[in-house]
Design an enzyme around this catalytic site. Structure first.
Site, mmCIF file in Angstrom:
data_model
loop_
_atom_site.group_PDB
_atom_site.id
_atom_site.type_symbol
_atom_site.label_atom_id
_atom_site.label_comp_id
_atom_site.label_asym_id
_atom_site.label_seq_id
_atom_site.Cartn_x
_atom_site.Cartn_y
_atom_site.Cartn_z
ATOM 1 C CG HIS A 1 -0.310 -0.013 2.550
ATOM 2 N ND1 HIS A 1 0.391 1.053 3.063
ATOM 3 C CD2 HIS A 1 -0.268 -0.988 3.498
ATOM 4 C CE1 HIS A 1 0.827 0.752 4.275
ATOM 5 N NE2 HIS A 1 0.463 -0.487 4.554
ATOM 6 C CB CYS B 1 2.036 -3.383 5.285
ATOM 7 S SG CYS B 1 0.524 -4.214 5.838
#
Length: 241
Positions: A202, A218
């Site tokens: 992301h 992440c």
């Protein structure tokens, strides 16, 4: 009459998967929210594939081995996206696929029947965690390369072979216009904000994080990287090295 053959006739042999189909209602869905501790482990977590991906169009039995016991079922949707999974091995009409469930590296075998569509993606995503670099390749040729942010030392990005499971438009936190959940999970956190601890690719509003190991696991990518990644087919292989 059910379950019995008429006197003097041989019983009809049914393939294992035919009986399994009738019992799929008893099986748990293989999703990012579930765990299958007895699932076969990815035999080559750093290996390449032929780029073959399978689209599951209805509940499909996941087997321990080709024709073996059913351990789960793959539903047609993952996080409201169509289910696409990468093939890592084949045996006749049977395909070994990566599952989106815990533990990381969980796999299973599915029969390529009329509930399964076969396709190929030419793309592969490589994330070199220590170098903090993400590379996208198409048929082996580099089409994009970026410095990215990865997990902090106490919440490292998990390593291994996974895939792009879904693409979600972010409407709550606004830190990334699109989030690309992967078929792998944090080994540190059992949940992210109430979710199942699914690791994702992301964006991030502060570019100072790129090149840093500061996330909860992440991979944070620049805007132009996210725009390309969001166009890749679901099921595209992602190497977290």
């Amino acid at each position: 009459m059910t379950g019995c053959a008429a006197e003097g006739t041989a019983p009809v042999e049914r393939p294992p998967y035919a009986m399994a189909r009738a019992d799929l209602g008893m099986q748990a869905d293989a999703t990012t929210f579930t765990e299958f501790p007895t699932a076969p482990t990815d035999p080559a977590p750093g290996g390449l594939t032929e780029g073959v991906v399978l689209r599951v169009q209805g509940d499909v039995a996941v087997h321990q081995s080709p024709g073996g016991p059913v351990i789960a079922k793959l539903p047609a949707k993952q996080l409201n996206n169509p289910t696409w999974v990468p093939v890592i091995a084949e045996h006749g009409r049977w395909a070994q696929v990566l599952l989106p469930s815990r533990p990381n590296g969980a796999t299973g075998w599915v029969l390529e029947d009329d509930q399964v569509e076969r396709a190929r993606t030419p793309y592969v995503v490589d994330v070199e965690i220590d170098a903090r670099r993400l590379t996208v390749r198409r048929d082996g040729a580099v089409v994009g390369e970026w410095v990215v942010g990865v997990g902090a030392p106490d919440s490292p990005t998990p390593r291994g072979r996974t895939y792009i499971m879904a693409a979600i438009e972010e409407t709550v936190t606004k830190f990334s216009p699109i989030i690309l959940p992967l078929g792998t999970h944090s080994n540190t956190f059992s949940t992210y904000g109430g979710g199942p601890g699914t690791v994702a690719l992301h964006g991030w509003p502060d570019p100072s994080v790129f090149g840093q190991a500061s996330s909860d696991g992440c991979v944070r990518v620049p805007d132009d990287a996210l725009r390309l990644l969001a166009k890749l087919p679901l099921g595209t292989l992602v190497h977290l090295r």
